[in-house]
Scaffold this active site. Sequence first.
Site, PDB file in Angstrom:
ATOM      1  N   HIS A   1     -35.366  35.189  15.183  1.00  0.00           N
ATOM      2  CA  HIS A   1     -34.893  35.461  16.539  1.00  0.00           C
ATOM      3  C   HIS A   1     -33.950  34.372  16.986  1.00  0.00           C
ATOM      4  O   HIS A   1     -34.179  33.196  16.728  1.00  0.00           O
ATOM      5  CB  HIS A   1     -36.055  35.599  17.531  1.00  0.00           C
ATOM      6  CG  HIS A   1     -37.072  34.501  17.451  1.00  0.00           C
ATOM      7  ND1 HIS A   1     -38.006  34.436  16.438  1.00  0.00           N
ATOM      8  CD2 HIS A   1     -37.292  33.426  18.238  1.00  0.00           C
ATOM      9  CE1 HIS A   1     -38.772  33.369  16.614  1.00  0.00           C
ATOM     10  NE2 HIS A   1     -38.354  32.728  17.694  1.00  0.00           N
TER      11      HIS A   1
ATOM     12  N   HIS B   1     -32.489  32.414  20.119  1.00  0.00           N
ATOM     13  CA  HIS B   1     -32.697  32.116  21.534  1.00  0.00           C
ATOM     14  C   HIS B   1     -31.323  31.991  22.196  1.00  0.00           C
ATOM     15  O   HIS B   1     -30.492  31.193  21.741  1.00  0.00           O
ATOM     16  CB  HIS B   1     -33.400  30.761  21.714  1.00  0.00           C
ATOM     17  CG  HIS B   1     -34.818  30.694  21.244  1.00  0.00           C
ATOM     18  ND1 HIS B   1     -35.892  30.795  22.108  1.00  0.00           N
ATOM     19  CD2 HIS B   1     -35.347  30.496  20.015  1.00  0.00           C
ATOM     20  CE1 HIS B   1     -37.022  30.667  21.423  1.00  0.00           C
ATOM     21  NE2 HIS B   1     -36.724  30.470  20.150  1.00  0.00           N
TER      22      HIS B   1
ATOM     23  N   ASP C   1     -37.351  36.203  26.963  1.00  0.00           N
ATOM     24  CA  ASP C   1     -38.448  35.349  26.494  1.00  0.00           C
ATOM     25  C   ASP C   1     -39.485  35.246  27.619  1.00  0.00           C
ATOM     26  O   ASP C   1     -39.148  35.013  28.779  1.00  0.00           O
ATOM     27  CB  ASP C   1     -37.902  33.960  26.130  1.00  0.00           C
ATOM     28  CG  ASP C   1     -38.899  33.134  25.335  1.00  0.00           C
ATOM     29  OD1 ASP C   1     -38.584  32.740  24.212  1.00  0.00           O
ATOM     30  OD2 ASP C   1     -40.014  32.869  25.867  1.00  0.00           O
ATOM     31  N   ILE C   2     -40.747  35.435  27.262  1.00  0.00           N
ATOM     32  CA  ILE C   2     -41.827  35.486  28.252  1.00  0.00           C
ATOM     33  C   ILE C   2     -42.179  34.097  28.806  1.00  0.00           C
ATOM     34  O   ILE C   2     -42.821  33.978  29.856  1.00  0.00           O
ATOM     35  CB  ILE C   2     -43.072  36.174  27.632  1.00  0.00           C
ATOM     36  CG1 ILE C   2     -43.923  36.840  28.700  1.00  0.00           C
ATOM     37  CG2 ILE C   2     -43.869  35.238  26.768  1.00  0.00           C
ATOM     38  CD1 ILE C   2     -43.287  38.009  29.377  1.00  0.00           C
TER      39      ILE C   2
ATOM     40  N   GLU D   1     -42.959  29.348  15.922  1.00  0.00           N
ATOM     41  CA  GLU D   1     -44.087  30.051  16.531  1.00  0.00           C
ATOM     42  C   GLU D   1     -44.200  31.488  16.020  1.00  0.00           C
ATOM     43  O   GLU D   1     -45.299  31.938  15.683  1.00  0.00           O
ATOM     44  CB  GLU D   1     -43.910  30.029  18.061  1.00  0.00           C
ATOM     45  CG  GLU D   1     -45.069  30.603  18.836  1.00  0.00           C
ATOM     46  CD  GLU D   1     -44.759  30.688  20.338  1.00  0.00           C
ATOM     47  OE1 GLU D   1     -44.129  29.758  20.881  1.00  0.00           O
ATOM     48  OE2 GLU D   1     -45.139  31.704  20.942  1.00  0.00           O
TER      49      GLU D   1
END
Length: 130
Positions: A93, A95, A29-30, A88
């Site tokens: 996805h 996490h 994750d960025i 978002e």
Amino acid sequence: MSTIFTKIINGEIPSYKIAEDDDFYAFLDINPNAVGHTLCVPKKEVDRLLDLDEETYQGLMAFSRKVGLAIEAAISCNRVGMTVIGLEVPHVHVHLIPLNGMQDATFQHKVSLSPEEFTAIAEKIRAKIQ
Ligand code: AMP
């Protein structure tokens, strides 16, 4: 139009890749809650977790478990937490977040990392994938 995660999977947008197979892709994750925060994504573009077909859902869990075990082996933490939000990015996805306290699960406290640090973390986790 493709989601940002499909563009990552197709290599149109760069990512710090952790693992990939025919159906799933994992990358850092960025904007991580904690060092090692990773996203596991089905290549099939579906918005909501519970809309996944049974096989893809089970496959995503198995793939996430494999990646989570590698994170636990590579990153010092109390445990790896798993959460699905999706407010978002409308592409399912999971996490995977190394947790040392509740603050790491809140998405309110972020860590800032350089490209070199992201690269080193991804390499460390990749080395532990079994
Ligand atoms: P959510 O959809 O609320 O589960 O959050 C989407 C997550 O995707 C956030 O934690 C973002 O930091 C992450 N994210 C968005 N764009 C990228 C990207 N290009 N590379 C890596 N992670 C991303």
